[in-house]
Design a protein around this motif. Structure first.
Motif, PDB file in Angstrom:
ATOM      1  N   GLU A  42       0.868  -1.170   0.000  1.00  0.00           N
ATOM      2  CA  GLU A  42       0.000   0.000   0.000  1.00  0.00           C
ATOM      3  C   GLU A  42       0.910   1.227   0.000  1.00  0.00           C
ATOM      4  O   GLU A  42       2.043   1.151   0.511  1.00  0.00           O
ATOM      5  CB  GLU A  42      -0.901   0.026   1.254  1.00  0.00           C
ATOM      6  CG  GLU A  42      -2.053  -0.958   1.252  1.00  0.00           C
ATOM      7  CD  GLU A  42      -3.186  -0.608   0.274  1.00  0.00           C
ATOM      8  OE1 GLU A  42      -3.159   0.489  -0.315  1.00  0.00           O
ATOM      9  OE2 GLU A  42      -4.077  -1.458   0.102  1.00  0.00           O
ATOM     10  N   PRO A  43       0.445   2.344  -0.556  1.00  0.00           N
ATOM     11  CA  PRO A  43       1.250   3.573  -0.505  1.00  0.00           C
ATOM     12  C   PRO A  43       1.712   3.848   0.930  1.00  0.00           C
ATOM     13  O   PRO A  43       0.942   3.666   1.877  1.00  0.00           O
ATOM     14  CB  PRO A  43       0.277   4.646  -0.999  1.00  0.00           C
ATOM     15  CG  PRO A  43      -0.675   3.910  -1.893  1.00  0.00           C
ATOM     16  CD  PRO A  43      -0.819   2.544  -1.282  1.00  0.00           C
ATOM     17  N   GLY A  44       2.958   4.243   1.072  1.00  0.00           N
ATOM     18  CA  GLY A  44       3.503   4.515   2.398  1.00  0.00           C
ATOM     19  C   GLY A  44       4.284   3.348   2.975  1.00  0.00           C
ATOM     20  O   GLY A  44       5.017   3.522   3.953  1.00  0.00           O
ATOM     21  N   ASP A  45       4.124   2.160   2.391  1.00  0.00           N
ATOM     22  CA  ASP A  45       4.874   0.989   2.870  1.00  0.00           C
ATOM     23  C   ASP A  45       6.352   1.091   2.496  1.00  0.00           C
ATOM     24  O   ASP A  45       6.751   1.942   1.701  1.00  0.00           O
ATOM     25  CB  ASP A  45       4.298  -0.294   2.256  1.00  0.00           C
ATOM     26  CG  ASP A  45       2.957  -0.686   2.869  1.00  0.00           C
ATOM     27  OD1 ASP A  45       2.537  -0.053   3.848  1.00  0.00           O
ATOM     28  OD2 ASP A  45       2.337  -1.630   2.349  1.00  0.00           O
ATOM     29  N   GLU A  46       7.124   0.190   3.097  1.00  0.00           N
ATOM     30  CA  GLU A  46       8.552   0.101   2.762  1.00  0.00           C
ATOM     31  C   GLU A  46       8.841  -1.213   2.037  1.00  0.00           C
ATOM     32  O   GLU A  46       8.287  -2.265   2.382  1.00  0.00           O
ATOM     33  CB  GLU A  46       9.390   0.143   4.045  1.00  0.00           C
ATOM     34  CG  GLU A  46       9.338   1.513   4.726  1.00  0.00           C
ATOM     35  CD  GLU A  46      10.065   1.563   6.072  1.00  0.00           C
ATOM     36  OE1 GLU A  46      10.129   2.648   6.655  1.00  0.00           O
ATOM     37  OE2 GLU A  46      10.556   0.495   6.516  1.00  0.00           O
TER      38      GLU A  46
END
Lengths: 394, 394
Positions: B118-122
């Motif tokens: 998801e957006p924001g993950d690493e």
């Protein structure tokens, strides 16, 4: 657990693909000839003999260079050949530097949209419209703004567009010859659009890009003119594909052409190349890059589609169906016999008629019939259309 | 005016592509044989004869079905053939439903990353790493977290990975046999990774995906084992390509295999299909889908690369260069003769040696030599390497 948007997209495939998959299963069940599959735009006309000839010849070349990587924008000679063909055919001095080869029109569109928008922008589509436009617009984190086509001729509605263009608008996607209605935008209509966009650019102080999705350019009837959009409005990106013109949809080959008349073509080309990179494209498949260069001016076999159009439209007219007479492409846009297009499509399915409900194209109450099928399918489907009509008339 | 990120990506092409383009121009200028182009992983071994044979045979089939759209996941028979081959070779019961054909490994990776984050993950990468990983991670709006490989053997550094995995980590990308260093992760090393990921999943209460980029699986030396990652860690997506094994890099053909041992394989498959759709992929090029099915167990011609490896490593050892002895792939990872790898690459260029600076791979002070070239290029390059070394030794 997994990406929510991607899961949603994968789990609820497009109605077209769903119907196509249903059709494949159904054919296996009751026999190919008993399913009237009008679901998908898979050309029924074979690729011209020149395609096979070119592929066979190319396969005799040394494999290392034949199958090796090309530059991201394509084999230089192929780009030059396409540019020359555009220049010769459309009276614009097209340069190879403005041609970027892609894996078909879908890649063209996903790349072009991502190249000329910033997240939060708006991209206008003309409804009814190809449903994947919305998916690619949302991949670019933009908002899809639907502007209805002018009824009943399905030309661009200039007043409605004028009202829809605002400070967040970045691009307008047009598709002529049109999927799903078969309309071809007239020169007058396109010139009015160009005038509007030019005025709006000045008014809003920002670039307005016209993304012209043109896979059906060659599939037109009665000698109708398909004006070349980059000549009418300079800030145009043409998304072209050989899927329909050379009947090669599975080979994924097309190109983005950034109009040579665009004042910021250099920046747009860079953004197109960057978007290709960002979306995971390395280069368009190289064998077919060379195949289409060898076949660049090969005429499309429109006669078969013209015959189908006649057969189907005459047959349906006789049965009392209402539809838009197509000027191009190979789709018939037919009024559903009830307001709920999905319900109508479901009832048609019982008669083995696979018709795409118009909800997928952003409008209610119609179905799309892809008539890129064998004439036999059309002939054999007419009694089913008759039975369906009778069912509604009671 | 245009999308800023895309413009940046398009305007500053990868160092590898830049060097490749420079090489093409330079060869045209001073003759192919006078440029020692070690820039790109374009296989120098031709595709096996079976590829040409299969393509020629396929071209005799009816063109409409041959070149038509396939389902988005690929031709069903092709998926079945690949699944059978995986089952036979690696001792896992692979099902066709878990195979998704793509336009090469780049598409595999862009799709897989977008599917499981998801957006924001690493997303963790092991440096040195293939630079485009970062681009595709950022397309998914995630952060690329670099964890150095263990030096001097360039295996996975399990302690460093343990320290890097946190509550935002979604995926780890590994690549064995490795580009650029040529390391092959041992079974012991991969089992330690699997144990770490399993423990971290429990600790963090979230799925940790292993994305295994394996285009070099078949290119290994001295009979070294390349463990099949989906058997070692269930939550694995294999990104496979035929670019190197069958020398078809320009044809863009590969697949994502979602391990049959993964408990949420159904969800991951849906997300993979959705990501393919979102990024503009319709289906992998169909002719080559069928070609690779016909050649699925064709052995790769490793002998030529083994000979090159010997020639180059012996030559450079004799001249006093320091490098990592490669266990697989076709790259030699060589210590630059000054700290600044870009400056070293620039000085090498004067000797017509095109070496990719390690900065592109996220680490300083090395260069990558692609030895998938003709042995003649290696032989003729050695005096240039000698002159370069002498220049530094003064």
């Amino acid at each position: 657990m997994v990406n929510e948007r991607m899961y949603g997209l994968g789990n609820e495939p497009s109605a077209i693909r769903e119907l196509f998959a249903y059709g494949m299963a159904r054919k296996a069940e009751i026999g190919e000839e008993n399913v009237f599959d009008f679901s998908i735009g898979n050309p029924s006309v074979p690729a011209p003999a020149a395609v096979k000839r070119a592929a066979l010849e190319l396969l005799e070349q040394p494999a290392v260079s034949l199958h090796g990587y090309s530059p991201a924008s394509g084999v230089p000679e192929v780009r030059a050949t396409i540019a020359e063909s555009i220049s010769r055919r459309f009276g614009i001095a097209a340069s190879a530097a403005n041609i970027y080869l892609t894996s078909g029109a879908a890649a063209c569109l996903a790349i072009s949209i991502s190249a000329v928008t910033e997240p939060g922008d708006e991209v206008i589509v003309i409804s009814p419209y190809f449903p994947e436009y919305k998916v690619w617009i949302e991949t670019a984190r933009c908002t899809c703004v639907e502007v209805p086509a002018h009824v009943p001729d399905f030309q661009l509605d200039i007043d409605a567009l004028a009202a829809a263009i605002g400070p967040k608008t970045s691009a307008i996607i047009i598709n002529s010859p049109n999927n799903p209605v078969g309309a071809v935008y007239s020169r007058e209509n396109l010139e009015a659009l160009a005038a509007l966009l030019t005025a709006k650019e000045a008014e809003l102080g920002r670039e307005l890009y016209l993304i012209s999705d043109e896979p059906y350019r060659e599939i037109v009837y009665d000698g109708i003119e398909v004006p070349y959009v980059p000549c009418v409005y300079p800030r145009t990106l043409v998304c072209y594909s050989y899927s329909k013109s050379l009947s090669l949809p599975g080979e994924r080959i097309g190109y983005v052409y950034v109009s040579d008349l665009m004042d910021n073509a250099v920046q747009v080309n860079a953004a197109v190349a960057g978007a290709g990179r960002a979306l995971g494209y390395i280069c368009a498949p190289v064998l077919f890059q060379r195949v289409i260069a060898a076949c660049v001016d090969e005429p499309s076999d429109v006669a078969a589609y013209a015959a189908n159009r006649k057969l189907l439209s005459e047959g349906l007219a006789e049965l009392g169906y209402e539809f838009v007479e197509p000027q191009g492409a190979f789709y018939l846009w037919v009024r559903a016999l009830e307001d709920d297009a999905q319900a109508f499509s479901n009832r048609a399915k019982v008669h083995e008629l696979l018709l795409v409900p118009s909800d997928s194209f952003g409008v209610p109450s119609w179905v799309r019939i892809s008539y890129c099928v064998s004439p036999e399918v059309i002939k054999r489907s007419l009694p089913a259309f008759k039975a369906l009509m009778e069912e509604y008339r009671g």
